[in-house]
Design a protein around this motif. Structure first.
Motif, PDB file in Angstrom:
ATOM      1  N   GLU B  24      34.767  39.702  42.171  1.00 34.76           N
ATOM      2  CA  GLU B  24      35.927  38.886  41.864  1.00 34.76           C
ATOM      3  C   GLU B  24      37.166  39.265  42.687  1.00 34.76           C
ATOM      4  O   GLU B  24      37.846  38.403  43.225  1.00 34.76           O
ATOM      5  CB  GLU B  24      36.238  38.982  40.368  1.00 34.76           C
ATOM      6  N   THR B  25      37.414  40.569  42.785  1.00 32.43           N
ATOM      7  CA  THR B  25      38.604  41.011  43.491  1.00 32.43           C
ATOM      8  C   THR B  25      38.597  40.539  44.936  1.00 32.43           C
ATOM      9  O   THR B  25      39.587  40.026  45.446  1.00 32.43           O
ATOM     10  CB  THR B  25      38.712  42.550  43.446  1.00 32.43           C
ATOM     11  N   THR B  28      39.035  36.744  45.112  1.00 29.98           N
ATOM     12  CA  THR B  28      40.412  36.365  44.820  1.00 29.98           C
ATOM     13  C   THR B  28      41.275  36.526  46.061  1.00 29.98           C
ATOM     14  O   THR B  28      42.049  35.635  46.409  1.00 29.98           O
ATOM     15  CB  THR B  28      40.963  37.234  43.667  1.00 29.98           C
ATOM     16  N   ARG B  29      41.114  37.634  46.746  1.00 32.95           N
ATOM     17  CA  ARG B  29      41.860  37.878  47.980  1.00 32.95           C
ATOM     18  C   ARG B  29      41.562  36.789  49.021  1.00 32.95           C
ATOM     19  O   ARG B  29      42.476  36.199  49.615  1.00 32.95           O
ATOM     20  CB  ARG B  29      41.493  39.281  48.520  1.00 32.95           C
ATOM     21  N   ASP B  64      46.880  37.629  45.994  1.00 36.99           N
ATOM     22  CA  ASP B  64      45.770  37.719  45.041  1.00 36.99           C
ATOM     23  C   ASP B  64      46.054  36.926  43.764  1.00 36.99           C
ATOM     24  O   ASP B  64      45.219  36.134  43.340  1.00 36.99           O
ATOM     25  CB  ASP B  64      45.517  39.183  44.658  1.00 36.99           C
ATOM     26  N   GLU B  69      44.588  33.386  42.472  1.00 45.05           N
ATOM     27  CA  GLU B  69      44.237  33.209  41.062  1.00 45.05           C
ATOM     28  C   GLU B  69      44.764  31.880  40.508  1.00 45.05           C
ATOM     29  O   GLU B  69      44.049  31.149  39.838  1.00 45.05           O
ATOM     30  CB  GLU B  69      44.859  34.385  40.274  1.00 45.05           C
TER      31      GLU B  69
ATOM     32  N   GLU D  24      38.476  48.398  40.237  1.00 47.95           N
ATOM     33  CA  GLU D  24      39.876  48.017  40.067  1.00 47.95           C
ATOM     34  C   GLU D  24      40.068  46.965  38.983  1.00 47.95           C
ATOM     35  O   GLU D  24      40.943  47.077  38.130  1.00 47.95           O
ATOM     36  CB  GLU D  24      40.425  47.503  41.396  1.00 47.95           C
ATOM     37  N   THR D  25      39.206  45.930  38.995  1.00 46.98           N
ATOM     38  CA  THR D  25      39.363  44.852  38.037  1.00 46.98           C
ATOM     39  C   THR D  25      39.302  45.356  36.605  1.00 46.98           C
ATOM     40  O   THR D  25      40.135  45.016  35.771  1.00 46.98           O
ATOM     41  CB  THR D  25      38.280  43.777  38.259  1.00 46.98           C
ATOM     42  N   THR D  28      42.373  47.470  35.757  1.00 51.82           N
ATOM     43  CA  THR D  28      43.550  46.654  35.582  1.00 51.82           C
ATOM     44  C   THR D  28      43.588  46.077  34.177  1.00 51.82           C
ATOM     45  O   THR D  28      44.614  46.105  33.500  1.00 51.82           O
ATOM     46  CB  THR D  28      43.569  45.513  36.622  1.00 51.82           C
ATOM     47  N   ASP D  64      46.130  41.125  32.751  1.00 50.98           N
ATOM     48  CA  ASP D  64      45.681  41.771  33.991  1.00 50.98           C
ATOM     49  C   ASP D  64      46.808  41.907  35.012  1.00 50.98           C
ATOM     50  O   ASP D  64      47.032  42.990  35.549  1.00 50.98           O
ATOM     51  CB  ASP D  64      44.540  40.968  34.634  1.00 50.98           C
ATOM     52  N   GLU D  69      48.964  45.123  36.186  1.00 55.94           N
ATOM     53  CA  GLU D  69      49.288  45.314  37.599  1.00 55.94           C
ATOM     54  C   GLU D  69      50.764  45.717  37.799  1.00 55.94           C
ATOM     55  O   GLU D  69      51.066  46.635  38.544  1.00 55.94           O
ATOM     56  CB  GLU D  69      49.015  43.982  38.326  1.00 55.94           C
TER      57      GLU D  69
END
Lengths: 155, 155, 155, 155, 155, 155
Positions: B24-25, B28-29, B64, B69, D24-25, D28, D64, D69
């Protein structure tokens, strides 16, 4: 079905906006009422009267100028205009009852409930989360009154 | 031509947004950069860097969160989103350089110059004439840089 | 001398505002131009044109609706209206060039420079010191261009 | 006692924020929930759900992005962040229910009731007395619910 | 009759504002109470106390600074000041209860109900129709409580 | 070094704020100048004079009321107050030159450059990304003038 009717109605009155100057005042009034009837629901004039009893000119300005002159212009469709108004009122955050009126107006003009929610959520980016959360509260209230359940809407 | 390309590009990346949680990360980027490249013009990351040199996290959040998102969500098309953003920033009236960026963004996302002017003029109704006049000044500046003459635009 | 002329002119056109509906559109335009000529200084239409080149309807709306319909109403004198506008634009704080235009307008409508300063300083109470300080900066600029020295003004 | 616990909790989760990119996700999300549980009181997720039923993504973004963040970043302590948020929401003046939530949040994060009142009163200088008076009304409501009497608080 | 009394009272206390420095603090307080008693109605201090119970200094600042120092300055009459305040609070749109207080204040200071409506309607031009409509709602409420029917007022 | 001096100076004048009523006016002025000298840098009165030449009372109100009466109150430390002011002015977004002055003020009162950046970035959550980006631009300008490089600051 309703939104199709709206589109047809919109096409009819929007294609007749370049009337000659002589009858301009009358046309502006008629165009304003037609646009307001779509956005506010029929009988928009009676509702406006209740809001502007001590300021009847304000009702005329809203009918003639705001809707007859500006919002009914054919160069941008009513659906886009109402979506833009919901965005702006959510971002400004200081006119909650007008925001609810225009969430109704957006739905009446053919915007789906999902799209209303999307544009309000988007305002978190440009005006912050409190503005967006208050916009969602306004939408929740409107959806409830109209019996809209997200995911099951049938506009 | 350009706007058709935009629509195709938009369709491609927008239909791929329901990626599984694991990546996902990264997704998203990528989605954020793709959306920003449409709105800002290619090389969006380099431009953001100049704005956020002393706050590099702000660039990441814009990429992001704001664009990867929120703005890239498929439930509302990018064209409508940019039009809504131009409306909101015109109405708020306190971020002129971001307004210019999003007038550019709206044009890049397929909004015509005429529609940009329409939505800014409409804000006179909801946020007053000064906000609308300042929005028109921002549009004039953007149109000049892009060589757009109203009535003769070819988006 | 100038402000006396303004008062006389204002009386003339303001006592003729209840024209019958037939010629209303023409009267509204004339009334708007007359009011704008007082506020902006003669040749208001040429100046508006420069501001609204890409949005000529905005010029018409400002002339016909904003000044022909609203600001020229006889139930409140132009002097009070301009003072109120300076107060509102100072408090909102996001339209500095319109604020300068209306500081000029207030002076043209018979408000003294001292009164302009008073109402801007008063906004510190209702909108905070930053708004008030920025209002004073706008006034300083306008006074300089007009060669007004406070304490020595001769309105 | 409570505020000491808060400080300890805060220290624990704030010193663990530099997790590697892979997880990370998840991190977060956990960091967001931990921060929100301090500010909103435990069970923050259930409360957010009620606010964002028709916009579940908004709840995720608040958890999140906003708290996981941004607000949980260790470079500024939670107490200062909540005080700054109370200042900003008082000054903006268009999100009264979020202001009350963050007055609660500030108290939960270790700001004393006296300090909350001080920062709200200070906004009279920067945003005017009406904004400050409305901030005090919000604080009065929160203090009443928590049984706080000024001068006798024991944070 | 009432407004004549107001004018006489105003003249009395406004011509005595250049007191020597020694007694300045006392004079400022007295001048503030006198001005507030006109605007708020007698017993202004008791009412302020209810608003500022948890922030008693705010009451003192409003009395001494806002009204004793700023609003009571003789260089602009109280009637113009209250009209300007109604305009500014209508335009800002985020302090409805203060707006109602100052619509009352304007009426108490000699502004007619018609003039109050005029200045609120005028804000449609500078701050948009939603701000103006909400101002009219505030005026309607105040007029009802005072038994004012437009067209039949006898200020 | 400088910030230690600030803390000592702050302690000295803040512990002497409960002066008896007789000399209150003089004390307020002295306290205001002392606070402003910390925030603005020495010679604050000369700088204010340039801003308020046509409104000398505004300078006195800023010195006596805003800083002598409000901001110098001992119940909240100057460092927290300046951080709160930077947050509020970033969120309001319509007073960029005052924001720069208070970023300077925050640094002078002992806030680190990193903390300034943190609180401005945090405003993206409460007031949107445009407000936050404009706050970062203001900070960049101030940091440049002071020769501050983030990560290498030595407050």
């Amino acid at each position: 079905m309703k939104s199709e009717l709206v589109v047809i109605l919109a096409l009819i009155f929007l294609t007749t906006t370049n009337a000659p100057a002589a009858d301009e005042t009358i046309d502006t009034r008629a165009r304003g009422i037609a646009t307001l009837d779509i956005i506010v629901g029929d009988d928009s004039q009676r509702r406006l009267e209740a809001l502007t009893d001590i300021a009847p000119e304000l009702r005329d300005w809203i009918t003639d100028f705001a809707y007859g002159e500006v919002v009914s212009r054919p160069a941008l469709d009513l659906r886009s205009r109402e979506l833009a108004t919901v965005a702006a009122l959510t971002a400004m955050g200081n006119a909650p009852s007008q925001l609810k009126a225009h969430i109704n107006g957006a739905l009446n003009a053919g915007v789906s409930a999902t799209e209303v929610v999307e544009v309000i959520m988007q305002m978190a980016v440009y005006a912050g989360f409190p503005a967006s959360l208050n916009g969602i509260s306004a939408a929740r209230e409107v959806f409830k009154k109209r019996g809209i359940t997200l995911g099951k809407e049938t506009q």
